[in-house]
Write a protein that holds these residues in place. Structure first.
Motif, PDB file in Angstrom:
ATOM      1  N   LEU A   1       0.824  -1.199   0.000  1.00 30.85           N
ATOM      2  CA  LEU A   1       0.000   0.000   0.000  1.00 30.85           C
ATOM      3  C   LEU A   1       0.861   1.254   0.000  1.00 30.85           C
ATOM      4  N   PRO A   2       0.480   2.284  -0.780  1.00 31.45           N
ATOM      5  CA  PRO A   2       1.253   3.523  -0.764  1.00 31.45           C
ATOM      6  C   PRO A   2       1.118   4.244   0.568  1.00 31.45           C
ATOM      7  N   ASP A   3       2.164   4.911   0.944  1.00 33.89           N
ATOM      8  CA  ASP A   3       2.155   5.664   2.193  1.00 33.89           C
ATOM      9  C   ASP A   3       1.384   6.958   1.965  1.00 33.89           C
ATOM     10  N   PRO A   4       0.248   7.158   2.637  1.00 31.03           N
ATOM     11  CA  PRO A   4      -0.544   8.367   2.403  1.00 31.03           C
ATOM     12  C   PRO A   4       0.204   9.639   2.759  1.00 31.03           C
ATOM     13  N   ARG A   5       1.205   9.543   3.624  1.00 25.93           N
ATOM     14  CA  ARG A   5       1.977  10.737   3.989  1.00 25.93           C
ATOM     15  C   ARG A   5       2.974  11.116   2.903  1.00 25.93           C
ATOM     16  N   ALA A   6       3.354  10.124   2.067  1.00 28.44           N
ATOM     17  CA  ALA A   6       4.356  10.403   1.035  1.00 28.44           C
ATOM     18  C   ALA A   6       3.778  11.284  -0.067  1.00 28.44           C
ATOM     19  N   GLN A   7       2.542  11.054  -0.511  1.00 28.86           N
ATOM     20  CA  GLN A   7       1.937  11.834  -1.582  1.00 28.86           C
ATOM     21  C   GLN A   7       0.467  12.036  -1.258  1.00 28.86           C
ATOM     22  N   PRO A   8       0.137  13.080  -0.497  1.00 30.26           N
ATOM     23  CA  PRO A   8      -1.247  13.280  -0.074  1.00 30.26           C
ATOM     24  C   PRO A   8      -2.156  13.534  -1.276  1.00 30.26           C
ATOM     25  N   TYR A   9      -3.386  13.053  -1.168  1.00 29.55           N
ATOM     26  CA  TYR A   9      -4.370  13.260  -2.235  1.00 29.55           C
ATOM     27  C   TYR A   9      -4.762  14.733  -2.273  1.00 29.55           C
ATOM     28  N   ARG A  10      -4.710  15.313  -3.462  1.00 34.91           N
ATOM     29  CA  ARG A  10      -5.044  16.727  -3.623  1.00 34.91           C
ATOM     30  C   ARG A  10      -6.394  16.862  -4.299  1.00 34.91           C
ATOM     31  N   ILE A  11      -7.282  17.598  -3.679  1.00 32.37           N
ATOM     32  CA  ILE A  11      -8.617  17.822  -4.232  1.00 32.37           C
ATOM     33  C   ILE A  11      -8.505  18.845  -5.358  1.00 32.37           C
ATOM     34  N   PRO A  12      -9.109  18.587  -6.515  1.00 34.58           N
ATOM     35  CA  PRO A  12      -9.062  19.565  -7.619  1.00 34.58           C
ATOM     36  C   PRO A  12      -9.601  20.909  -7.153  1.00 34.58           C
ATOM     37  N   PRO A  13      -9.034  22.000  -7.653  1.00 36.36           N
ATOM     38  CA  PRO A  13      -9.434  23.334  -7.191  1.00 36.36           C
ATOM     39  C   PRO A  13     -10.901  23.630  -7.494  1.00 36.36           C
ATOM     40  N   HIS A  14     -11.606  24.127  -6.516  1.00 40.08           N
ATOM     41  CA  HIS A  14     -12.995  24.520  -6.682  1.00 40.08           C
ATOM     42  C   HIS A  14     -13.352  25.492  -5.559  1.00 40.08           C
ATOM     43  N   ASN A  15     -14.468  26.170  -5.720  1.00 40.21           N
ATOM     44  CA  ASN A  15     -14.930  27.119  -4.715  1.00 40.21           C
ATOM     45  C   ASN A  15     -16.455  27.034  -4.676  1.00 40.21           C
ATOM     46  N   ARG A  16     -16.953  26.166  -3.818  1.00 40.93           N
ATOM     47  CA  ARG A  16     -18.394  25.952  -3.724  1.00 40.93           C
ATOM     48  C   ARG A  16     -19.114  27.214  -3.276  1.00 40.93           C
ATOM     49  N   GLU A  17     -18.449  27.999  -2.411  1.00 35.45           N
ATOM     50  CA  GLU A  17     -19.094  29.235  -1.921  1.00 35.45           C
ATOM     51  C   GLU A  17     -19.293  30.236  -3.052  1.00 35.45           C
ATOM     52  N   ALA A  18     -18.302  30.337  -3.965  1.00 34.07           N
ATOM     53  CA  ALA A  18     -18.436  31.261  -5.090  1.00 34.07           C
ATOM     54  C   ALA A  18     -19.567  30.812  -6.017  1.00 34.07           C
ATOM     55  N   GLU A  19     -19.678  29.497  -6.242  1.00 35.67           N
ATOM     56  CA  GLU A  19     -20.771  28.987  -7.070  1.00 35.67           C
ATOM     57  C   GLU A  19     -22.119  29.314  -6.445  1.00 35.67           C
ATOM     58  N   GLN A  20     -22.240  29.106  -5.132  1.00 29.60           N
ATOM     59  CA  GLN A  20     -23.508  29.376  -4.457  1.00 29.60           C
ATOM     60  C   GLN A  20     -23.819  30.865  -4.438  1.00 29.60           C
ATOM     61  N   ALA A  21     -22.787  31.692  -4.228  1.00 28.37           N
ATOM     62  CA  ALA A  21     -23.012  33.139  -4.211  1.00 28.37           C
ATOM     63  C   ALA A  21     -23.479  33.636  -5.577  1.00 28.37           C
ATOM     64  N   LEU A  22     -22.911  33.073  -6.671  1.00 28.38           N
ATOM     65  CA  LEU A  22     -23.329  33.467  -8.018  1.00 28.38           C
ATOM     66  C   LEU A  22     -24.781  33.061  -8.270  1.00 28.38           C
ATOM     67  N   LEU A  23     -25.119  31.832  -7.934  1.00 23.60           N
ATOM     68  CA  LEU A  23     -26.495  31.378  -8.149  1.00 23.60           C
ATOM     69  C   LEU A  23     -27.482  32.192  -7.324  1.00 23.60           C
ATOM     70  N   GLY A  24     -27.112  32.514  -6.071  1.00 28.94           N
ATOM     71  CA  GLY A  24     -27.983  33.337  -5.233  1.00 28.94           C
ATOM     72  C   GLY A  24     -28.195  34.709  -5.839  1.00 28.94           C
ATOM     73  N   ALA A  25     -27.123  35.300  -6.411  1.00 29.12           N
ATOM     74  CA  ALA A  25     -27.243  36.625  -7.038  1.00 29.12           C
ATOM     75  C   ALA A  25     -28.177  36.567  -8.239  1.00 29.12           C
ATOM     76  N   ILE A  26     -28.101  35.478  -9.026  1.00 30.21           N
ATOM     77  CA  ILE A  26     -28.963  35.342 -10.201  1.00 30.21           C
ATOM     78  C   ILE A  26     -30.423  35.182  -9.774  1.00 30.21           C
ATOM     79  N   LEU A  27     -30.662  34.416  -8.704  1.00 33.86           N
ATOM     80  CA  LEU A  27     -32.034  34.207  -8.246  1.00 33.86           C
ATOM     81  C   LEU A  27     -32.650  35.484  -7.694  1.00 33.86           C
ATOM     82  N   ILE A  28     -31.820  36.359  -7.120  1.00 39.98           N
ATOM     83  CA  ILE A  28     -32.318  37.626  -6.580  1.00 39.98           C
ATOM     84  C   ILE A  28     -32.483  38.670  -7.679  1.00 39.98           C
ATOM     85  N   ASN A  29     -31.505  38.712  -8.588  1.00 41.75           N
ATOM     86  CA  ASN A  29     -31.525  39.696  -9.681  1.00 41.75           C
ATOM     87  C   ASN A  29     -31.123  38.968 -10.961  1.00 41.75           C
TER      88      ASN A  29
END
Length: 509
Positions: free
Chosen positions: A38-66
């Motif tokens: 098994l690979p050592d998880p400390r040797a190469q940690p899993y990196r989550i692809p870049p995203h910003n859920r808050e920015a997506e939600q803020a954009l959708l909220g702005a569209i729903l309001i205006n």
């Protein structure tokens, strides 16, 4: 010191290495073996692809309001750009409602998602209410959209990089390292084009300013040409030069001299200091160089090709080699290039030499993918036009004409003679036909008719000889389409033995 033992190969030891090791016999040994695999998880940690859920939600909220916030981002943002597929579906649903002229808010969207299981996972219709209620301001809606889009491009870059690495690890005999580089360049360039989110409309003041700049540049040239000059004055007066971003198609029947004319234009442009990239899908670079040398030395192309030169002519050939070597002219004579490969290599030429003109000889030899030929030609011609726009250079594409020309009494080409695809005419900013009447006259030598006396035959033969001699060094360049100006015909001098085209002297034209 004892003498070293003679070296020998122990076959028993060698075969024992090749045999698989015995499986561990105890539970502890099996556990240790599994943990080591098994690979050592400390040797190469899993990196989550870049995203910003808050920015997506803020954009959708702005569209729903205006709903006006949607117009600020819809030009560059699509549903696939959202990291959360649920947010992407909400964004898409907002767009559909607004296109119908309806409002997009939690109430109108509720019916869309009542039966949607994916929305139920995040709270159902209540999630829409939560998005709208959490909005502080709609002023930053475009900034939220840019953030979402930027992160999408970063995820695409990560996926692109992983694909390149995986392809490089494959040992495919049909995929060389160079072809993989070209494919990677094409994909990366496509990603860069998608990443250019700053396009769109421009105010009339900006367009007028650009127009005035171009007019000033043309005025400095004497009012004759806005783009690159071909070296043929009458043709330049009709075309206005070869402008950046334009696709100029030059068509003719075989043996009319298309390649020789393209070489003359390329040499003239290069002689002004502008770089030229020449893709020769039909001839080797050495054969093109022979044509250029024939024009420069006034030694027949065929004699240079056969090496039938005396000492003086060979000295002139070496002198032409020195002079022509300094021109910013670059050849790619790789046969069977696809349109994507041509675009990738043209980008490299543009970066390396700052080429200002791309020549393709010829369009029908660009490799197809095996699909319907008409559809493939449509893709090739549109690809050449896109390349001209992308690199901001004129593209001169040579083209074969169909045999319909031969069946007419007047064999001057027409737009309908463009071989196999009307898309060539559609995508081209200018279409030029090369026509030499002498080509047909030379093949129409009169034969003596049955019962015709010698005097009559001699007279007809003399008339034919006079016509053939008068047309021998003449060619017509017929501008059948010109998106930016008038059409017309330019008569030029040609000597195919020297691969030479020149403007006719005023007294001869």
């Amino acid at each position: 010191m004892s003498a070293p033992k003679p070296w020998h190969l122990d076959f028993d030891a060698l075969f024992s290495l090749a045999r698989p090791a015995a499986a561990p016999t105890t539970r502890r040994a099996r556990a240790m073996n599994e943990s080591a695999a098994l690979p050592d998880p400390r040797a190469q940690p899993y990196r989550i692809p870049p995203h910003n859920r808050e920015a997506e939600q803020a954009l959708l909220g702005a569209i729903l309001i205006n709903n006006g916030a949607y117009e600020r981002v819809s030009e560059f943002l699509q549903k696939d750009h959202f990291a959360d597929p649920v947010n992407g579906r909400i964004y898409e649903a907002c767009g559909k409602l607004l296109e119908r002229g309806q409002m997009a808010n939690p109430i109108t969207l509720k019916n869309f998602f009542d039966q949607d299981g994916s929305l139920a996972d995040v709270g159902g219709a209540q999630y829409l209410v939560k998005l709208a209620a959490s909005v502080v301001t709609v002023v930053n809606a475009e900034d939220y959209g840019r953030t979402v889009y930027d992160l999408y491009l970063r995820r695409q870059l990560i996926d692109f990089g992983e694909t390149v690495v995986n392809e490089a690890f494959k040992h495919d005999l049909d995929a060389t390292a160079e072809s993989q580089i070209e494919a990677a360049e094409e994909k990366l360039a496509g990603l860069a084009e998608r990443g250019s989110a700053e396009g769109g409309s421009r105010p009339i003041a900006a367009a007028l300013a650009g127009m005035a700049t171009e007019a000033a540049e043309a005025r400095k040239r004497g009012g004759n040409a806005l783009g690159l000059e071909t070296g043929l004055a009458d043709l330049d007066r009709i075309l206005g030069g070869m402008a950046p971003g334009n696709l100029i198609t030059m068509g003719a029947r075989p043996a009319m001299g298309k390649s020789a004319l393209a070489c003359c234009i390329a040499r003239h442009v290069a002689a002004t200091g502008t770089g030229v990239g020449f893709f020769s899908l039909e001839m080797r670079a050495e054969e093109i160089a022979q044509r250029l040398a024939a024009d420069a030395t006034e030694i027949a192309y065929d004699r240079i090709r056969r090496g039938a030169l005396d000492d003086d002519e060979y000295a002139r050939l070496k002198d032409a080699e020195r002079r022509l070597s300094g021109l910013p002219l670059e050849f790619d004579d790789t046969a069977g290039l696809a349109i994507g490969q041509i675009r990738a290599r043209a980008r490299r030429m543009r970066r390396r030499r700052r080429v200002g003109l791309i020549v393709i000889d010829h369009l029908h030899l660009v490799r197809s993918s095996g699909e319907n030929r008409l559809q493939e030609l449509r893709r090739i011609s549109s690809g050449l036009k896109e390349m001209a726009r992308e690199l901001e250079v004129p593209v001169l594409a040579l083209c074969q004409l169909n045999r319909g020309v031969e069946g007419r009494e007047d064999k001057r080409p027409q737009l309908s003679d463009l071989r196999e695809s009307g898309s060539i005419e559609q995508d081209s900013d200018a279409v030029i036909f090369l026509y030499r009447r002498s080509y047909y006259l030379e093949r129409e030598q009169p034969q003596r008719r049955s019962g015709e006396d010698q005097i009559a035959y001699t007279g007809r033969l003399a008339d034919w000889s006079a016509s053939a001699a008068a047309e021998r060094n003449k060619a017509e360049l017929i501008v059948a389409k010109n998106r930016h100006g008038r059409t017309g015909m330019a008569a030029v001098f040609c000597d195919l033995a020297l691969s030479r085209f020149r403007s006719l002297a005023p007294e001869r034209s």
